[in-house]
Motif scaffolding. Sequence first.
Motif, PDB file in Angstrom:
ATOM      1  N   ARG A 112      41.546  68.747  43.039  1.00 35.55           N
ATOM      2  CA  ARG A 112      43.002  68.872  42.951  1.00 35.55           C
ATOM      3  C   ARG A 112      43.651  68.528  44.293  1.00 35.55           C
ATOM      4  O   ARG A 112      44.709  67.864  44.358  1.00 35.55           O
ATOM      5  N   LEU A 113      42.991  68.931  45.396  1.00 35.55           N
ATOM      6  CA  LEU A 113      43.538  68.611  46.717  1.00 35.55           C
ATOM      7  C   LEU A 113      43.532  67.110  46.968  1.00 35.55           C
ATOM      8  O   LEU A 113      44.510  66.519  47.471  1.00 35.55           O
ATOM      9  N   ALA A 114      42.483  66.438  46.559  1.00 31.86           N
ATOM     10  CA  ALA A 114      42.416  64.962  46.757  1.00 31.86           C
ATOM     11  C   ALA A 114      43.465  64.257  45.912  1.00 31.86           C
ATOM     12  O   ALA A 114      44.097  63.282  46.332  1.00 31.86           O
ATOM     13  N   ALA A 115      43.689  64.779  44.681  1.00 29.45           N
ATOM     14  CA  ALA A 115      44.698  64.142  43.812  1.00 29.45           C
ATOM     15  C   ALA A 115      46.087  64.302  44.404  1.00 29.45           C
ATOM     16  O   ALA A 115      46.930  63.365  44.375  1.00 29.45           O
ATOM     17  N   ARG A 116      46.362  65.509  44.999  1.00 30.68           N
ATOM     18  CA  ARG A 116      47.689  65.696  45.590  1.00 30.68           C
ATOM     19  C   ARG A 116      47.901  64.779  46.802  1.00 30.68           C
ATOM     20  O   ARG A 116      48.977  64.215  47.002  1.00 30.68           O
ATOM     21  N   GLU A 117      46.843  64.613  47.622  1.00 28.88           N
ATOM     22  CA  GLU A 117      46.967  63.713  48.787  1.00 28.88           C
ATOM     23  C   GLU A 117      47.220  62.254  48.361  1.00 28.88           C
ATOM     24  O   GLU A 117      48.019  61.531  48.951  1.00 28.88           O
ATOM     25  N   GLN A 118      46.532  61.816  47.320  1.00 24.82           N
ATOM     26  CA  GLN A 118      46.719  60.445  46.832  1.00 24.82           C
ATOM     27  C   GLN A 118      48.135  60.253  46.295  1.00 24.82           C
ATOM     28  O   GLN A 118      48.787  59.229  46.516  1.00 24.82           O
ATOM     29  N   SER A 119      48.663  61.292  45.592  1.00 24.90           N
ATOM     30  CA  SER A 119      50.030  61.175  45.049  1.00 24.90           C
ATOM     31  C   SER A 119      51.046  61.112  46.175  1.00 24.90           C
ATOM     32  O   SER A 119      52.008  60.339  46.142  1.00 24.90           O
ATOM     33  N   ARG A 120      50.802  61.939  47.248  1.00 22.66           N
ATOM     34  CA  ARG A 120      51.740  61.893  48.377  1.00 22.66           C
ATOM     35  C   ARG A 120      51.731  60.514  49.068  1.00 22.66           C
ATOM     36  O   ARG A 120      52.764  59.980  49.459  1.00 22.66           O
ATOM     37  N   ARG A 179      53.715  58.092  47.050  1.00 25.61           N
ATOM     38  CA  ARG A 179      55.175  58.290  47.154  1.00 25.61           C
ATOM     39  C   ARG A 179      55.701  57.792  48.507  1.00 25.61           C
ATOM     40  O   ARG A 179      56.770  57.201  48.599  1.00 25.61           O
ATOM     41  N   ARG A 180      54.894  58.047  49.574  1.00 26.56           N
ATOM     42  CA  ARG A 180      55.330  57.565  50.887  1.00 26.56           C
ATOM     43  C   ARG A 180      55.403  56.029  50.935  1.00 26.56           C
ATOM     44  O   ARG A 180      56.309  55.441  51.512  1.00 26.56           O
ATOM     45  N   GLY A 181      54.415  55.320  50.285  1.00 27.65           N
ATOM     46  CA  GLY A 181      54.446  53.840  50.257  1.00 27.65           C
ATOM     47  C   GLY A 181      55.657  53.324  49.508  1.00 27.65           C
ATOM     48  O   GLY A 181      56.322  52.354  49.903  1.00 27.65           O
ATOM     49  N   ALA A 182      55.975  53.958  48.356  1.00 23.96           N
ATOM     50  CA  ALA A 182      57.141  53.502  47.568  1.00 23.96           C
ATOM     51  C   ALA A 182      58.423  53.718  48.349  1.00 23.96           C
ATOM     52  O   ALA A 182      59.347  52.897  48.330  1.00 23.96           O
ATOM     53  N   ALA A 183      58.519  54.843  49.091  1.00 26.59           N
ATOM     54  CA  ALA A 183      59.733  55.111  49.875  1.00 26.59           C
ATOM     55  C   ALA A 183      59.904  54.083  50.974  1.00 26.59           C
ATOM     56  O   ALA A 183      61.015  53.588  51.241  1.00 26.59           O
ATOM     57  N   ARG A 184      58.785  53.749  51.673  1.00 28.14           N
ATOM     58  CA  ARG A 184      58.898  52.731  52.741  1.00 28.14           C
ATOM     59  C   ARG A 184      59.343  51.381  52.177  1.00 28.14           C
ATOM     60  O   ARG A 184      60.153  50.658  52.758  1.00 28.14           O
TER      61      ARG A 184
END
Length: 266
Positions: free
Chosen positions: A15-23, A26-31
């Motif tokens: 679950r921790l790895a999935a949350r890091e990948q989602s973050r 989201r950071r790439g899409a924002a940039r």
Amino acid sequence: MAPDAAARPTRAELRLAAREQSRAQRRGAARAATRTALLRVALPSVAALGVAAAAAITVQGEADQQRAQAAGQVPRTAVDNAPDTTAVQAAAQAVAAGAPTQASRGDARLPLAGAQPTEAPTAQPTAEPAPEPVGPKVVMPVARHGLGEQFGEAGTHWANRHTGIDFPVDGGSEVYAVTDGTLRTQWNPFYGYMTILKMPDGTEAWYCHLRAYKVRKGPVKQGDVIAFVGTSGNSTGPHLHFEIRPQGSGPIDPLPWFLANGLDPR
């Protein structure tokens, strides 16, 4: 515990790895969204800067010109080197509208002012000079017109018919060469003192009953005085007896000959 069981991740780690990948996603899409927004804002800003620069140049040029005119001095170099404000404004407007600023072969060519062909002036017909009237080819043998005895008349003074025409003028009147030719003179008991003018075509003009000669022989020009009227020979009074004799022929009527050469001696 077996080695395979020790290497398998736990649910918490997954679950921790999935949350890091989602973050990270989201950071790439924002940039990416930020870069797109910056580009959309920057391009109109470049156009706006171009328009502003053109306006500034125009205002500055007009202000400089007004100051020079107010001072009474407009340097020629300043006028010659002044920027073409019309061209600058057109370029700025083109940049603002996103239109290409470089001309291409496909662009329509606008007609130049003052370069339109004009109709050539119609040449006015020049008046041709009137032909000079053709004068007579011969001149009168005496100064005065008028005839006495005419060709072919019968009379007691001639053995045959009259062989010429008579000009009844005073004794001593001048006698003229009717055309160019060559003269010879002689005496005849019937014609008295006579002058014979031979013309270039061989025709002879006989002048008879003369008082005296002015030219005895040689070339003469039309109108030259060649003799003087008299009453020598078989004559009843002063007059000029005039004959025309074509080459190799006897006397003919001089009146038609005069008329054919443009002169009426009557």
